[in-house]
Structure formats: structure tokens, C-alpha cells
Design a protein around this motif. Sequence first.
Motif, short mmCIF file in Angstrom:
data_model
loop_
_atom_site.label_atom_id
_atom_site.label_comp_id
_atom_site.label_asym_id
_atom_site.label_seq_id
_atom_site.Cartn_x
_atom_site.Cartn_y
_atom_site.Cartn_z
N PHE A 172 3.41 -0.31 6.51
CA PHE A 172 4.59 -0.23 7.39
C PHE A 172 5.25 -1.60 7.54
O PHE A 172 6.45 -1.69 7.75
CB PHE A 172 4.20 0.33 8.77
CG PHE A 172 4.13 1.84 8.81
CD1 PHE A 172 5.26 2.61 8.58
CD2 PHE A 172 2.93 2.48 9.09
CE1 PHE A 172 5.20 4.00 8.63
CE2 PHE A 172 2.86 3.87 9.14
CZ PHE A 172 3.99 4.63 8.91
N GLY A 173 4.45 -2.65 7.45
CA GLY A 173 4.99 -4.00 7.63
C GLY A 173 5.80 -4.48 6.43
O GLY A 173 6.58 -5.43 6.56
N SER A 174 5.59 -3.88 5.26
CA SER A 174 6.30 -4.32 4.04
C SER A 174 6.87 -3.12 3.30
O SER A 174 6.44 -2.79 2.19
CB SER A 174 5.34 -5.08 3.11
OG SER A 174 4.86 -6.23 3.72
N PRO A 175 7.85 -2.44 3.92
CA PRO A 175 8.36 -1.20 3.30
C PRO A 175 8.94 -1.43 1.91
O PRO A 175 8.79 -0.57 1.03
CB PRO A 175 9.44 -0.73 4.29
CG PRO A 175 9.76 -1.91 5.16
CD PRO A 175 8.55 -2.77 5.18
N ASP A 176 9.57 -2.57 1.67
CA ASP A 176 10.18 -2.78 0.36
C ASP A 176 9.12 -2.84 -0.73
O ASP A 176 9.34 -2.46 -1.88
CB ASP A 176 11.00 -4.09 0.34
CG ASP A 176 12.20 -3.99 1.27
OD1 ASP A 176 12.54 -2.85 1.65
OD2 ASP A 176 12.76 -5.04 1.63
N ARG A 177 7.96 -3.33 -0.34
CA ARG A 177 6.88 -3.46 -1.31
C ARG A 177 6.19 -2.12 -1.59
O ARG A 177 5.74 -1.87 -2.70
CB ARG A 177 5.86 -4.46 -0.75
CG ARG A 177 4.71 -4.71 -1.65
CD ARG A 177 3.93 -5.92 -1.20
NE ARG A 177 2.86 -6.18 -2.15
CZ ARG A 177 1.98 -7.10 -2.03
NH1 ARG A 177 2.02 -7.92 -1.00
NH2 ARG A 177 1.04 -7.25 -2.93
N TYR A 178 6.11 -1.29 -0.56
CA TYR A 178 5.26 -0.09 -0.69
C TYR A 178 6.01 1.23 -0.79
O TYR A 178 5.41 2.24 -1.17
CB TYR A 178 4.25 -0.03 0.47
CG TYR A 178 3.24 -1.15 0.39
CD1 TYR A 178 2.26 -1.14 -0.59
CD2 TYR A 178 3.28 -2.22 1.28
CE1 TYR A 178 1.34 -2.17 -0.68
CE2 TYR A 178 2.37 -3.25 1.20
CZ TYR A 178 1.40 -3.22 0.22
OH TYR A 178 0.49 -4.24 0.12
N ALA A 179 7.28 1.28 -0.41
CA ALA A 179 7.98 2.57 -0.48
C ALA A 179 8.02 3.06 -1.92
O ALA A 179 8.23 2.27 -2.85
CB ALA A 179 9.39 2.44 0.09
N GLY A 180 7.76 4.35 -2.09
CA GLY A 180 7.79 4.94 -3.43
C GLY A 180 6.47 4.80 -4.18
O GLY A 180 6.36 5.29 -5.30
N ARG A 181 5.50 4.16 -3.54
CA ARG A 181 4.23 3.93 -4.26
C ARG A 181 3.12 4.88 -3.80
O ARG A 181 3.11 5.33 -2.66
CB ARG A 181 3.75 2.48 -4.06
CG ARG A 181 4.54 1.50 -4.91
CD ARG A 181 4.05 0.08 -4.70
NE ARG A 181 2.64 -0.12 -4.97
CZ ARG A 181 1.97 -1.22 -4.67
NH1 ARG A 181 2.59 -2.23 -4.09
NH2 ARG A 181 0.69 -1.33 -4.96
N THR A 182 2.19 5.12 -4.69
CA THR A 182 0.95 5.84 -4.38
C THR A 182 -0.18 4.84 -4.61
O THR A 182 -0.28 4.27 -5.69
CB THR A 182 0.78 7.06 -5.31
OG1 THR A 182 1.86 7.95 -5.04
CG2 THR A 182 -0.54 7.77 -5.08
N VAL A 183 -0.98 4.61 -3.58
CA VAL A 183 -1.98 3.54 -3.66
C VAL A 183 -3.38 4.13 -3.39
O VAL A 183 -3.64 4.65 -2.30
CB VAL A 183 -1.70 2.42 -2.61
CG1 VAL A 183 -2.60 1.22 -2.86
CG2 VAL A 183 -0.24 2.01 -2.62
N GLU A 184 -4.23 4.07 -4.39
CA GLU A 184 -5.62 4.49 -4.19
C GLU A 184 -6.36 3.33 -3.52
O GLU A 184 -6.24 2.18 -3.96
CB GLU A 184 -6.25 4.81 -5.56
CG GLU A 184 -7.64 5.38 -5.44
CD GLU A 184 -8.21 5.86 -6.77
OE1 GLU A 184 -7.43 6.28 -7.66
OE2 GLU A 184 -9.45 5.80 -6.93
N ILE A 185 -7.08 3.63 -2.43
CA ILE A 185 -7.69 2.53 -1.68
C ILE A 185 -9.20 2.73 -1.51
O ILE A 185 -9.69 3.82 -1.25
CB ILE A 185 -7.02 2.33 -0.29
CG1 ILE A 185 -7.05 3.60 0.57
CG2 ILE A 185 -5.59 1.85 -0.46
CD1 ILE A 185 -6.57 3.39 2.02
N ALA A 186 -9.94 1.63 -1.66
CA ALA A 186 -11.39 1.61 -1.50
C ALA A 186 -11.79 0.20 -1.15
O ALA A 186 -11.03 -0.76 -1.39
CB ALA A 186 -12.08 2.05 -2.80
N GLY A 187 -12.96 0.05 -0.57
CA GLY A 187 -13.44 -1.29 -0.20
C GLY A 187 -14.68 -1.71 -0.95
O GLY A 187 -15.03 -2.89 -0.98
N ASP A 188 -15.38 -0.75 -1.55
CA ASP A 188 -16.62 -1.09 -2.26
C ASP A 188 -16.94 0.02 -3.25
O ASP A 188 -16.46 1.15 -3.09
CB ASP A 188 -17.77 -1.26 -1.25
CG ASP A 188 -18.83 -2.23 -1.74
OD1 ASP A 188 -18.81 -2.62 -2.94
OD2 ASP A 188 -19.70 -2.63 -0.93
#
Length: 299
Positions: A197-213
Amino acid sequence: MTTIDKTVVVLGATGQQGGSVAAALRADGWNVRAVVRDVSNHGARSLSAAGVETVRGDLGDPESLRAAFSGAHGVFSVQPNSGQAGADVTNEDEVRFGTAVADIAERSGIAHLVYSSAVTAGSTTGVDHLDTKNRIETHVRKLDIASTVIRPATFMELLVTPEMGLDGGHLSFLMRPDQAMQFIAVRDIGRIVAAVFGSPDRYAGRTVEIAGDALTGNALAEHLTQAAGRTITYSRLPATLLAQDEVLAKLAALVDDGRLAGNANLDALRAEFPFLLSFDRWLAGPGAALLDEALRSTD
Ligand SMILES: NC(=O)c1ccc[n+]([C@@H]2O[C@H](COP(=O)([O-])OP(=O)(O)OC[C@H]3O[C@@H](n4cnc5c(N)ncnc54)[C@H](OP(=O)(O)O)[C@@H]3O)[C@@H](O)[C@H]2O)c1
């Protein structure tokens, strides 16, 4: 704390992901509006005490969502799933809820929608309660709204629920002892969503798979043994159980073919989100009380 004069509506804020998102957004200075079914219950009152505005609403009641989204900048969308313990929703409910949130967000002029999906959503799996998320993602992408899809790996929290039987000194899960699977701490989902939410220009339109380990079964056992101060062994769920339970067998097969094991680029994620917790750091931090509770019955 810097304050941001914009409101993000958080669904599921009395639950794991929404709770983490609400906390992280508040910490970053956003106004947060939580949609809750019962504004007087313990979870809702805890949110109010943490400075979150609570409004009554229900995913099955579009009018309540329209009212909640009015004037907001962003919406964090998560839905309950029929595969969860004690779930009172069907797969069709989840899809209906997820698509309604996106449609109403679009019509309400929401500037940024973040939808929390799951790691398996990149393909059709044949497991109905996983494929719901594919259907919601597809719908979200068709709309005229800036959106980001996050696909969280399996939660670290799941490994230390009382049902896992850690009090008996043993963990059984989906992967083989020497096979790696990716996990994420629920706390970090919130922090990542706040960054999005803090960087909409960077993340809008993206799909991000997230994991920590990423951990093998054997590595899980080593970390749990270390944190518990007593031996915890690991084995894959028994073949007899997998033979009897079609869904579990499909989930194990999805770990084997990598789709549920996860394919996030951990090095890149750790560079982008330096706060990401490894499993041992999670066990020493946010997971410590959960592990303690899971072990307690043999104390
Ligand atoms: N477990 C994993 O490893 C994993 C990994 C990736 C994705 N997921 C996905 O995560 C999702 C669940 O997220 P979670 O674990 O954060 O949920 P959770 O802790 O089970 O909380 C569910 C939340 O949804 C709210 N809710 C339920 N029904 C509602 C309704 N009709 N209207 C409005 N709110 C409603 C609940 O609010 P109340 O206070 O009103 O009950 C609660 O805040 C599922 O879709 C699951 O597939 C799970």
C-alpha cells in the motif's frame, strides 16, 4: 509515527492475515477501517483499542461493504476458505465473497485493492478449496482497478497448532523429511501488505508470491527441538492416511510437484523485505507463545 491521511479498509481484521495487516498499516500511520461481523466481540474491541475504526459488515452483505468502502483509499481483501478447520463457508461462498469485494471496490473508486490469494493459485490444482483463489484472481485482474495479488506460502503458525500433536514429541506434515517447503510468518504478511500500500506505483498490477523460509521436514524437527528444549521428530503423513484421504493425497502430490511447496525467490524477497522472519527467528519471537501452548499438555 508519520500519519497518512488515507483510509485502508481491512477485511478479516479479527483473523490472522487481516489482524496482521491492520497492525502493520497502523504502525505505518494509515487510518484503518475494519469490517467486522460483530463490533462488540473481543476481537473487534481489541482492534478499537489499537486505534482501528470498526464498522459492522458481512462479506455476504454487499450493501454493508459499499458503506464500509465509502471514501476509502485502499481495500485489503481476504476470505475464509472451506478447507480451514471449523469453516462455515462453501467454496462458492468464498468465490462470491472475493468477487463481490473486488466489484464493490472498483465501483467505489478504491485506488488500490490488495487481494490475498495462496501460493497454489498459479494453476488449476484439482483441489476445489485451493482453486477458489484462482477464480477470484482471474476476476480481480479483469476489473478496472489498480490491484496487487499476494500469494502467501503456508503459514508457520499452522505447524504449531494444537492439532499437530507436538505435545507428543512428533510432527507429521505434507512434505518428505528431506523435501523443502516454503513457509511465512503471519506477522510478515501484514508488513508486506503495508509496504505494498505504501508503494502503489511499484506494486500495482503485480502478483507476488511471498515466503520467509524454506525448510525440509528434518530441518523443521531440528528447529522445533531446539526451541522446545525437547526432542521433536518429523515424518511425512502416513501413506495409509494419504491412501484414505483424497484431498490430503492431492495436497501431498502438490508438494511433490512444487506447487504447494512454493517457488518464491527467497533471496530477492529478503532483500526487498528485510524484516522477513526465518522459522527459527519466528520460533524465538511471535511463535514462542504458540509453541509453548502446543507443547503444554505434556508439561
Ligand atoms: N493457513 C495457511 O497456511 C494459508 C496459506 C495461504 C492462504 N491461506 C488462506 O487464508 C485465508 C484465511 O485467512 P486467515 O487465516 O487470516 O483467516 P482467519 O484467521 O480464519 O480469520 C477469518 C476472518 O474472516 C472473517 N469472516 C469470516 N466470515 C466472514 C463474513 N461472512 N463476513 C465478514 N468477515 C468474515 C472473520 O471475522 P469474524 O470475527 O467475524 O469471525 C475473521 O476475521 C483462507 O482463504 C486461506 O485459504 C491460508
